[in-house]
Write a protein that holds these residues in place. Structure first.
Motif, PDB file in Angstrom:
ATOM      1  N   ASP A  82       0.846  -1.191   0.000  1.00 26.42           N
ATOM      2  CA  ASP A  82       0.000   0.000   0.000  1.00 26.42           C
ATOM      3  C   ASP A  82       0.879   1.237   0.000  1.00 26.42           C
ATOM      4  O   ASP A  82       1.878   1.288   0.722  1.00 26.42           O
ATOM      5  N   ILE A  83       0.495   2.197  -0.832  1.00 25.53           N
ATOM      6  CA  ILE A  83       1.190   3.486  -0.878  1.00 25.53           C
ATOM      7  C   ILE A  83       0.117   4.567  -0.828  1.00 25.53           C
ATOM      8  O   ILE A  83      -0.761   4.615  -1.682  1.00 25.53           O
ATOM      9  N   SER A  84       0.173   5.399   0.203  1.00 23.29           N
ATOM     10  CA  SER A  84      -0.753   6.530   0.289  1.00 23.29           C
ATOM     11  C   SER A  84       0.054   7.812   0.123  1.00 23.29           C
ATOM     12  O   SER A  84       1.238   7.773  -0.178  1.00 23.29           O
ATOM     13  N   ALA A  85      -0.567   8.933   0.359  1.00 20.03           N
ATOM     14  CA  ALA A  85       0.126  10.207   0.207  1.00 20.03           C
ATOM     15  C   ALA A  85       1.272  10.364   1.200  1.00 20.03           C
ATOM     16  O   ALA A  85       2.299  10.980   0.892  1.00 20.03           O
ATOM     17  N   ALA A  86       1.116   9.790   2.397  1.00 19.77           N
ATOM     18  CA  ALA A  86       2.123  10.012   3.443  1.00 19.77           C
ATOM     19  C   ALA A  86       2.478   8.753   4.232  1.00 19.77           C
ATOM     20  O   ALA A  86       2.933   8.847   5.360  1.00 19.77           O
ATOM     21  N   SER A  87       2.271   7.578   3.636  1.00 19.59           N
ATOM     22  CA  SER A  87       2.694   6.347   4.303  1.00 19.59           C
ATOM     23  C   SER A  87       2.786   5.224   3.285  1.00 19.59           C
ATOM     24  O   SER A  87       2.268   5.331   2.163  1.00 19.59           O
ATOM     25  N   MET A  88       3.443   4.153   3.693  1.00 15.50           N
ATOM     26  CA  MET A  88       3.542   2.958   2.862  1.00 15.50           C
ATOM     27  C   MET A  88       3.486   1.751   3.780  1.00 15.50           C
ATOM     28  O   MET A  88       3.879   1.832   4.947  1.00 15.50           O
ATOM     29  N   THR A  89       2.973   0.651   3.258  1.00 18.45           N
ATOM     30  CA  THR A  89       2.973  -0.590   4.005  1.00 18.45           C
ATOM     31  C   THR A  89       3.950  -1.537   3.329  1.00 18.45           C
ATOM     32  O   THR A  89       3.833  -1.819   2.135  1.00 18.45           O
ATOM     33  N   VAL A  90       4.910  -1.992   4.117  1.00 17.25           N
ATOM     34  CA  VAL A  90       5.928  -2.917   3.644  1.00 17.25           C
ATOM     35  C   VAL A  90       5.609  -4.285   4.220  1.00 17.25           C
ATOM     36  O   VAL A  90       5.334  -4.404   5.412  1.00 17.25           O
ATOM     37  N   ARG A  91       5.600  -5.306   3.366  1.00 17.76           N
ATOM     38  CA  ARG A  91       5.340  -6.685   3.809  1.00 17.76           C
ATOM     39  C   ARG A  91       6.636  -7.478   3.721  1.00 17.76           C
ATOM     40  O   ARG A  91       7.511  -7.158   2.924  1.00 17.76           O
ATOM     41  N   TYR A  92       6.711  -8.526   4.532  1.00 18.66           N
ATOM     42  CA  TYR A  92       7.904  -9.355   4.584  1.00 18.66           C
ATOM     43  C   TYR A  92       7.529 -10.820   4.739  1.00 18.66           C
ATOM     44  O   TYR A  92       6.504 -11.146   5.325  1.00 18.66           O
ATOM     45  N   GLU A  93       8.421 -11.677   4.267  1.00 12.35           N
ATOM     46  CA  GLU A  93       8.414 -13.087   4.603  1.00 12.35           C
ATOM     47  C   GLU A  93       9.833 -13.441   5.036  1.00 12.35           C
ATOM     48  O   GLU A  93      10.796 -13.128   4.335  1.00 12.35           O
ATOM     49  N   VAL A  94       9.946 -14.057   6.197  1.00 15.11           N
ATOM     50  CA  VAL A  94      11.237 -14.509   6.724  1.00 15.11           C
ATOM     51  C   VAL A  94      11.272 -16.013   6.497  1.00 15.11           C
ATOM     52  O   VAL A  94      10.415 -16.738   7.024  1.00 15.11           O
ATOM     53  N   LYS A  95      12.256 -16.479   5.700  1.00 18.16           N
ATOM     54  CA  LYS A  95      12.229 -17.880   5.295  1.00 18.16           C
ATOM     55  C   LYS A  95      13.598 -18.379   4.863  1.00 18.16           C
ATOM     56  O   LYS A  95      14.557 -17.608   4.796  1.00 18.16           O
ATOM     57  N   ASP A  96      13.638 -19.661   4.540  1.00 14.23           N
ATOM     58  CA  ASP A  96      14.767 -20.269   3.867  1.00 14.23           C
ATOM     59  C   ASP A  96      14.184 -21.288   2.886  1.00 14.23           C
ATOM     60  O   ASP A  96      12.976 -21.275   2.641  1.00 14.23           O
ATOM     61  N   GLU A  97      15.025 -22.157   2.332  1.00  9.43           N
ATOM     62  CA  GLU A  97      14.532 -23.129   1.350  1.00  9.43           C
ATOM     63  C   GLU A  97      13.571 -24.144   1.966  1.00  9.43           C
ATOM     64  O   GLU A  97      12.749 -24.725   1.276  1.00  9.43           O
ATOM     65  N   ALA A 102       8.068 -16.537   9.385  1.00  5.80           N
ATOM     66  CA  ALA A 102       7.233 -15.419   9.822  1.00  5.80           C
ATOM     67  C   ALA A 102       6.766 -14.619   8.621  1.00  5.80           C
ATOM     68  O   ALA A 102       7.443 -14.550   7.592  1.00  5.80           O
ATOM     69  N   ARG A 103       5.595 -14.021   8.788  1.00  4.44           N
ATOM     70  CA  ARG A 103       5.069 -13.008   7.865  1.00  4.44           C
ATOM     71  C   ARG A 103       4.881 -11.750   8.684  1.00  4.44           C
ATOM     72  O   ARG A 103       4.478 -11.815   9.849  1.00  4.44           O
ATOM     73  N   ALA A 104       5.147 -10.616   8.071  1.00  4.83           N
ATOM     74  CA  ALA A 104       5.043  -9.378   8.830  1.00  4.83           C
ATOM     75  C   ALA A 104       4.700  -8.218   7.908  1.00  4.83           C
ATOM     76  O   ALA A 104       4.831  -8.313   6.685  1.00  4.83           O
ATOM     77  N   SER A 105       4.263  -7.131   8.524  1.00  2.00           N
ATOM     78  CA  SER A 105       4.051  -5.886   7.790  1.00  2.00           C
ATOM     79  C   SER A 105       4.422  -4.717   8.695  1.00  2.00           C
ATOM     80  O   SER A 105       4.338  -4.814   9.919  1.00  2.00           O
ATOM     81  N   THR A 106       4.842  -3.649   8.053  1.00  2.00           N
ATOM     82  CA  THR A 106       5.216  -2.429   8.752  1.00  2.00           C
ATOM     83  C   THR A 106       4.620  -1.244   8.012  1.00  2.00           C
ATOM     84  O   THR A 106       4.741  -1.162   6.791  1.00  2.00           O
ATOM     85  N   VAL A 107       3.966  -0.359   8.736  1.00  2.00           N
ATOM     86  CA  VAL A 107       3.529   0.910   8.157  1.00  2.00           C
ATOM     87  C   VAL A 107       4.635   1.913   8.449  1.00  2.00           C
ATOM     88  O   VAL A 107       5.011   2.141   9.600  1.00  2.00           O
ATOM     89  N   VAL A 108       5.180   2.484   7.374  1.00  2.00           N
ATOM     90  CA  VAL A 108       6.279   3.441   7.471  1.00  2.00           C
ATOM     91  C   VAL A 108       5.771   4.806   7.025  1.00  2.00           C
ATOM     92  O   VAL A 108       5.091   4.919   6.003  1.00  2.00           O
ATOM     93  N   VAL A 109       6.114   5.832   7.794  1.00  3.98           N
ATOM     94  CA  VAL A 109       5.717   7.205   7.486  1.00  3.98           C
ATOM     95  C   VAL A 109       6.984   8.013   7.211  1.00  3.98           C
ATOM     96  O   VAL A 109       7.854   8.103   8.077  1.00  3.98           O
ATOM     97  N   ARG A 126       7.659   7.377  -4.780  1.00  8.81           N
ATOM     98  CA  ARG A 126       6.487   6.611  -5.230  1.00  8.81           C
ATOM     99  C   ARG A 126       6.840   5.741  -6.439  1.00  8.81           C
ATOM    100  O   ARG A 126       6.470   4.572  -6.501  1.00  8.81           O
ATOM    101  N   ALA A 127       7.586   6.298  -7.389  1.00  6.00           N
ATOM    102  CA  ALA A 127       7.976   5.536  -8.580  1.00  6.00           C
ATOM    103  C   ALA A 127       8.819   4.316  -8.184  1.00  6.00           C
ATOM    104  O   ALA A 127       8.633   3.223  -8.728  1.00  6.00           O
ATOM    105  N   PHE A 128       9.720   4.493  -7.234  1.00  2.00           N
ATOM    106  CA  PHE A 128      10.531   3.383  -6.748  1.00  2.00           C
ATOM    107  C   PHE A 128       9.647   2.333  -6.073  1.00  2.00           C
ATOM    108  O   PHE A 128       9.752   1.135  -6.356  1.00  2.00           O
ATOM    109  N   LEU A 129       8.779   2.764  -5.171  1.00  5.24           N
ATOM    110  CA  LEU A 129       7.929   1.841  -4.425  1.00  5.24           C
ATOM    111  C   LEU A 129       6.994   1.057  -5.345  1.00  5.24           C
ATOM    112  O   LEU A 129       6.727  -0.120  -5.105  1.00  5.24           O
ATOM    113  N   GLU A 130       6.503   1.698  -6.391  1.00  7.83           N
ATOM    114  CA  GLU A 130       5.581   1.029  -7.326  1.00  7.83           C
ATOM    115  C   GLU A 130       6.223  -0.191  -7.981  1.00  7.83           C
ATOM    116  O   GLU A 130       5.545  -1.146  -8.320  1.00  7.83           O
TER     117      GLU A 130
END
Length: 141
Positions: A82-97, A102-109, A126-130
């Motif tokens: 998610d990308i809004s005017a003043a924040s983004m949501t970053v998702r993650y997966e922590v794994k190996d083969e 774990a699955r996680a998300s962070t809202v970054v402002v 925004r162009a980078f995040l897209e």
């Protein structure tokens, strides 16, 4: 959709009394992957993207199975949902083969450190995040 791949080393100090990686260490793994994504990988040398500062507004983590300390790094895949005017949501997966730990998300402002307040996401950011945007992007366990 691209994903940022970060190989995060496990440290002896990450382990808890039960012999597996402590839940708090996962936050450090996410932070290291996010910093690599936003500050090393972001739009090229000389770019001011993301360098003005950012703050974490929210973390959410689902621990799926214990991660036992070992010498090999764990993979942290990172993408944006998610990308809004003043924040983004970053998702993650922590794994190996072998497993997804774990699955996680962070809202970054984005944050203006000089003014001490949030700021808007720039067109360059925004162009980078897209490039790393995926609305769902989860893998079935």
């Amino acid at each position: 959709m691209a994903r940022h791949i970060f190989r995060c080393p496990l440290r002896w100090a990450d382990m808890d009394a039960f012999g597996h990686v402590n839940n708090v260490a996962f936050l450090r793994y996410l932070e290291e992957a996010r910093i690599d994504f936003m500050f090393r990988l972001a739009p090229g040398e000389g770019s001011a993207s993301f360098t003005g500062g950012s703050v974490v507004a929210r973390h959410e983590i689902d621990y799926l199975r214990p991660l036992v300390h070992r010498h090999e790094p764990v993979v942290v895949e990172t993408w944006v949902t998610d990308i809004s005017a003043a924040s983004m949501t970053v998702r993650y997966e922590v794994k190996d083969e072998q497993a997804l730990y774990a699955r996680a998300s962070t809202v970054v402002v984005p944050y203006n450190l000089e003014l001490g307040r949030p700021r808007r996401i720039t067109p360059e950011e925004r162009a980078f995040l897209e490039k790393y945007r995926d609305e769902d992007g989860t893998v079935a366990v």
